[in-house]
Design an enzyme around this catalytic site. Structure first.
Site, PDB file in Angstrom:
ATOM      1  N   CYS A   1      60.653  -7.997  -7.077  1.00  0.00           N
ATOM      2  CA  CYS A   1      59.185  -7.963  -7.028  1.00  0.00           C
ATOM      3  C   CYS A   1      58.641  -8.673  -5.787  1.00  0.00           C
ATOM      4  O   CYS A   1      57.500  -8.456  -5.403  1.00  0.00           O
ATOM      5  CB  CYS A   1      58.597  -8.605  -8.287  1.00  0.00           C
ATOM      6  SG  CYS A   1      59.029  -7.748  -9.804  1.00  0.00           S
TER       7      CYS A   1
ATOM      8  N   ASN B   1      65.288 -16.115 -12.037  1.00  0.00           N
ATOM      9  CA  ASN B   1      65.721 -14.834 -11.486  1.00  0.00           C
ATOM     10  C   ASN B   1      66.149 -14.911 -10.030  1.00  0.00           C
ATOM     11  O   ASN B   1      66.719 -13.955  -9.502  1.00  0.00           O
ATOM     12  CB  ASN B   1      64.583 -13.814 -11.607  1.00  0.00           C
ATOM     13  CG  ASN B   1      63.307 -14.298 -10.957  1.00  0.00           C
ATOM     14  OD1 ASN B   1      62.664 -15.229 -11.451  1.00  0.00           O
ATOM     15  ND2 ASN B   1      62.924 -13.691  -9.856  1.00  0.00           N
TER      16      ASN B   1
ATOM     17  N   SER C   1      63.969  -7.287 -20.894  1.00  0.00           N
ATOM     18  CA  SER C   1      63.877  -6.028 -20.150  1.00  0.00           C
ATOM     19  C   SER C   1      65.179  -5.258 -20.289  1.00  0.00           C
ATOM     20  O   SER C   1      66.263  -5.820 -20.104  1.00  0.00           O
ATOM     21  CB  SER C   1      63.602  -6.308 -18.671  1.00  0.00           C
ATOM     22  OG  SER C   1      63.669  -5.117 -17.918  1.00  0.00           O
TER      23      SER C   1
ATOM     24  N   ALA D   1      59.501  -6.010 -19.124  1.00  0.00           N
ATOM     25  CA  ALA D   1      59.293  -7.455 -19.215  1.00  0.00           C
ATOM     26  C   ALA D   1      57.940  -7.891 -18.662  1.00  0.00           C
ATOM     27  O   ALA D   1      57.358  -8.866 -19.145  1.00  0.00           O
ATOM     28  CB  ALA D   1      60.408  -8.186 -18.482  1.00  0.00           C
ATOM     29  N   THR D   2      57.425  -7.204 -17.661  1.00  0.00           N
ATOM     30  CA  THR D   2      56.116  -7.588 -17.130  1.00  0.00           C
ATOM     31  C   THR D   2      55.047  -7.444 -18.208  1.00  0.00           C
ATOM     32  O   THR D   2      54.209  -8.334 -18.398  1.00  0.00           O
ATOM     33  CB  THR D   2      55.753  -6.736 -15.904  1.00  0.00           C
ATOM     34  OG1 THR D   2      56.628  -7.088 -14.816  1.00  0.00           O
ATOM     35  CG2 THR D   2      54.314  -6.985 -15.465  1.00  0.00           C
TER      36      THR D   2
END
Length: 387
Positions: free
Chosen positions: A325, A149, A198, A69-70
């Site tokens: 993260c 998230n 993701s 996803a990043t």
């Protein structure tokens, strides 16, 4: 062990693990090669693309495989910005995006783009009036996450899409990492141009993701190389993980209706447990229409969250603070500050993220552990609780 960190990563389906193993053993050729083995590998990727497209109700050529996803978020945002910079330099996002969106926008600011970070209300949702007010003639991209998230707030993606249909030259990107499989996704109906996914948030393997890129949408690649993925994502395709991701997504969506019903039940029980502990303050929305079914976020103002995390581990329970993260960042939560929480509350957040295979008994054990931990830690509190 009770694992309550599914927003960070999920245990892969057994079938997914088996798929990765089998494809790695049998189909190790480069899918770009023209020999028979390469063609066989390419057919697997093509089938995986078709499965993904069917799951999302889009066309196979709109599915781009990435490393996660990043990369998907960066490809969507930077790719759109660089493609559209001759028309405008203004981007709209929110102050509560995942780091892979937020920091990407900060990077673009340093490169001369203007970024508006929309505020959110106490539930973590934007106001459509703020979005309308932020749009200018220079606006080229709106990037707003589907489900937060950290606290699980659901953004009004359908309503945002309706506004942007009045501005067909503005691209609409959605970070869908925490949304797919938990809330409805109707990309074409909502007018979404770009949507990031993701695999490892959906019981698939790590290191693979998808960017849905609507047919006709033009973006620039992040790096130079081969012509894979419509020339937008150079590099040899990860055949085992591409195939396994498609399987994980298909299995997740087949179970979604039953899973969401179960998750909502678990969520309500957990909120009741948190409400029964006066020292804890709920940050996630109580409204089932505004909060994702798998996330409950709360704070213990005046207490360092890592202390609670380690105490929970002593009870055999795994949870988290912010997103994975940002979990080692000791600063107050950027998300909670944006929602109007004071620094004590924003510094003491705990995220519980669940899976439908968990039970009411698991929630009871978690609530009881929290009750014991708070009783142990109460003499160590710093400052006063301010709701």
């Amino acid at each position: 062990m009770l694992y309550f960190d599914h927003c960070a990563s999920t245990p892969p389906f057994d079938e997914v693990i088996q798929t990765v193993s089998e494809v790695m053993k049998l189909q190790y050729s480069n899918p770009s090669s023209i020999h028979q083995a390469g063609v066989a590998a390419e057919k697997l990727v093509t089938r995986a693309r078709e499965v993904m497209a069917s799951a999302l109700q889009v066309q196979p050529n709109e599915i781009l495989f990435t490393s996660g996803a990043t990369e998907s978020n960066n490809l969507a945002i930077q790719g759109a910005a660089m493609q559209k910079k001759s028309r405008g330099n203004h981007i709209i996002t929110t102050g509560i995006e995942h780091a892979s969106v937020y920091e990407c926008c900060r990077l673009l600011e340093r490169r001369g783009f203007q970024v508006t970070y929309l505020p959110v209300d106490s539930s973590g949702r934007i106001r459509i009036t703020d979005l309308r007010a932020a749009i200018t003639e220079q606006t080229i991209l709106v990037s707003i996450m589907h489900v937060n998230n950290e606290v699980g707030s659901i953004q009004p993606i359908e309503a945002i899409g309706e506004v942007l249909k009045e501005y067909p030259r503005i691209l609409f990107h959605v970070d869908g990492v925490q949304g797919l499989g938990k809330v409805p996704v109707k990309l074409h109906e909502w007018g979404v141009d770009l949507y990031s996914i993701s695999a490892h948030k959906l019981r698939g393997p790590k290191g693979v993701g998808v960017l849905y890129c609507r047919e006709g949408v033009q973006i620039q690649p992040l790096f130079a190389g081969g012509e894979q993925e419509r020339g937008l994502r150079a590099g040899t395709l990860n055949v085992p993980n591409n195939v396994a991701m498609a399987k994980a997504v298909r299995m997740t969506l087949e179970r979604q209706e039953t899973a969401v019903t179960k998750l909502r039940e678990l969520r309500q029980h957990l909120i009741q447990g948190i409400d029964s502990i006066p020292e804890l303050v709920l940050n996630s929305s109580r409204n089932l229409e505004e909060g994702a079914p798998h996330v409950v976020h709360f704070s213990y103002p005046g207490m360092k969250p890592e202390v609670i995390i380690h105490k929970l581990e002593q009870h055999g329970i795994v949870a988290s603070t912010q997103s994975a993260c940002s979990s080692k960042d000791l600063k107050p939560s950027r998300v909670l500050l944006a929602m109007g929480c004071n620094e004590a509350r924003a510094s003491g957040g705990i995220r519980i993220s669940m899976d439908a295979e968990q039970s009411i008994e698991d929630i009871v054990k978690l609530a009881e552990a929290l009750r014991i931990i708070v009783k142990e830690l109460k003499p160590l509190e710093k400052g006063q609780h301010r709701r």
